[in-house]
Design a protein around this motif. Sequence first.
Motif, mmCIF file in Angstrom:
data_model
loop_
_atom_site.group_PDB
_atom_site.id
_atom_site.type_symbol
_atom_site.label_atom_id
_atom_site.label_comp_id
_atom_site.label_asym_id
_atom_site.label_seq_id
_atom_site.Cartn_x
_atom_site.Cartn_y
_atom_site.Cartn_z
ATOM 1 N N GLU A 48 0.834 -1.214 0.000
ATOM 2 C CA GLU A 48 0.000 0.000 0.000
ATOM 3 C C GLU A 48 0.864 1.257 0.000
ATOM 4 O O GLU A 48 0.543 2.233 -0.683
ATOM 5 C CB GLU A 48 -1.052 -0.009 1.126
ATOM 6 N N SER A 49 2.001 1.230 0.713
ATOM 7 C CA SER A 49 2.823 2.449 0.696
ATOM 8 C C SER A 49 3.533 2.588 -0.655
ATOM 9 O O SER A 49 3.720 3.700 -1.149
ATOM 10 C CB SER A 49 3.791 2.506 1.880
ATOM 11 N N ASN A 50 3.868 1.466 -1.291
ATOM 12 C CA ASN A 50 4.450 1.560 -2.638
ATOM 13 C C ASN A 50 3.449 2.156 -3.633
ATOM 14 O O ASN A 50 3.821 2.941 -4.505
ATOM 15 C CB ASN A 50 4.894 0.178 -3.132
ATOM 16 N N ALA A 51 2.189 1.763 -3.510
ATOM 17 C CA ALA A 51 1.172 2.320 -4.424
ATOM 18 C C ALA A 51 1.143 3.839 -4.276
ATOM 19 O O ALA A 51 1.070 4.585 -5.268
ATOM 20 C CB ALA A 51 -0.194 1.716 -4.127
ATOM 21 N N ARG A 52 1.247 4.320 -3.047
ATOM 22 C CA ARG A 52 1.248 5.781 -2.832
ATOM 23 C C ARG A 52 2.540 6.402 -3.359
ATOM 24 O O ARG A 52 2.515 7.480 -3.963
ATOM 25 C CB ARG A 52 1.042 6.080 -1.340
ATOM 26 N N ARG A 53 3.675 5.740 -3.123
ATOM 27 C CA ARG A 53 4.953 6.255 -3.660
ATOM 28 C C ARG A 53 4.862 6.447 -5.177
ATOM 29 O O ARG A 53 5.314 7.450 -5.716
ATOM 30 C CB ARG A 53 6.086 5.241 -3.416
ATOM 31 N N ILE A 54 4.279 5.470 -5.845
ATOM 32 C CA ILE A 54 4.238 5.517 -7.316
ATOM 33 C C ILE A 54 3.276 6.608 -7.787
ATOM 34 O O ILE A 54 3.537 7.296 -8.777
ATOM 35 C CB ILE A 54 3.827 4.130 -7.892
ATOM 36 N N CYS A 55 2.162 6.788 -7.070
ATOM 37 C CA CYS A 55 1.249 7.887 -7.438
ATOM 38 C C CYS A 55 1.968 9.222 -7.318
ATOM 39 O O CYS A 55 1.838 10.094 -8.185
ATOM 40 C CB CYS A 55 0.010 7.888 -6.542
#
Length: 313
Positions: A48-55
């Motif tokens: 979930e934190s990677n998804a935010r990093r990529i956004c």
Amino acid sequence: MKKRSVILDCDPGQDDAVAILLALSSTENFDLLGITAVAGNVPLSITESNARRICELGGRPDIKVFAGASQPLMRKLVTAEWIHGKTGIDGADLPDPVMPLQDDHAVDFIISSCMSAPDKSITVCLLGPMTNMALAMVKEPRIVPKIYEIVCMGGAVKELGNTTPAAEFNIYVDPHAAKIVVDSDVPLIMMPLDVTHKALVTPSRLQDFKNLNSPVGNACGGMLDYFNRFDMTRYGFDGGPLHDPCVIAYLIEPEIFRGRKVHLEIEVSSELTMGQTVADWWNVEEKIPNAYICDDLDSEKFFRLLTRRLATL
Ligand code: BDR
Ligand code: CA
């Protein structure tokens, strides 16, 4: 062309990350309602934190990101740090995200988005184990007619598995969830290893990402450099397969892909072949097809689309 309304479920993962970036760069093709994260390549707190990093990398901190299931439905979680690294996106070197994680559970977000939408209007992309989607279908079966189609990365049909000899990672991790989704009668398009193993990040394609000379290009270059090494060593490929972006590319230019409508079932009984995607490619049982399974793509067009779109971020 009418824009699709899309929910993107993922477990980033370097190839999920590239898929998210392709989705972020494709506002002309679809409205991204939200990104839901599931445990898979790495545990949920990291996906979930990677998804935010990529956004944030893609300049879209406004995208809603939800955390979903931290475990498969019935089996112990199996992760894949040996492929993706401890962070899931080793090679990207991105800062911790600032944008918030949404309060709602991913499963409730999927349900509320579908329930407030007209029939056959939501496209769901599944890039990891199918746990969130299966839970949503079980919790609220009335979402099924709201879904226009599910496009997923998973399975191995004529190709052997990449996690066991019989099974591909996403299906192996949560075969019971995959069975619920496949048996749901939702229109299903599947990108198995048969097609993704033809989407190889060769050295010159890797250089094309690096040549973008932007934060997105540098992160993709770093991630894919890291990701490539595993498959090049194990399979002797010319590059790593860019599995998950095939799903998003299909939404944008379906003519890049070729496949066949077949009857598909998921193995959930035998430990030896657990998670096998048993597809009746030659229609020997003459059952009604329940999936469109891709087995080939025009890789030049695919990589042209990717680099052209990522250049806009
Ligand atoms: C799939 O498993 C993961 O490692 C990748 O992100 C992809 O979704 C390939 O088997
Ligand atoms: Ca994935």
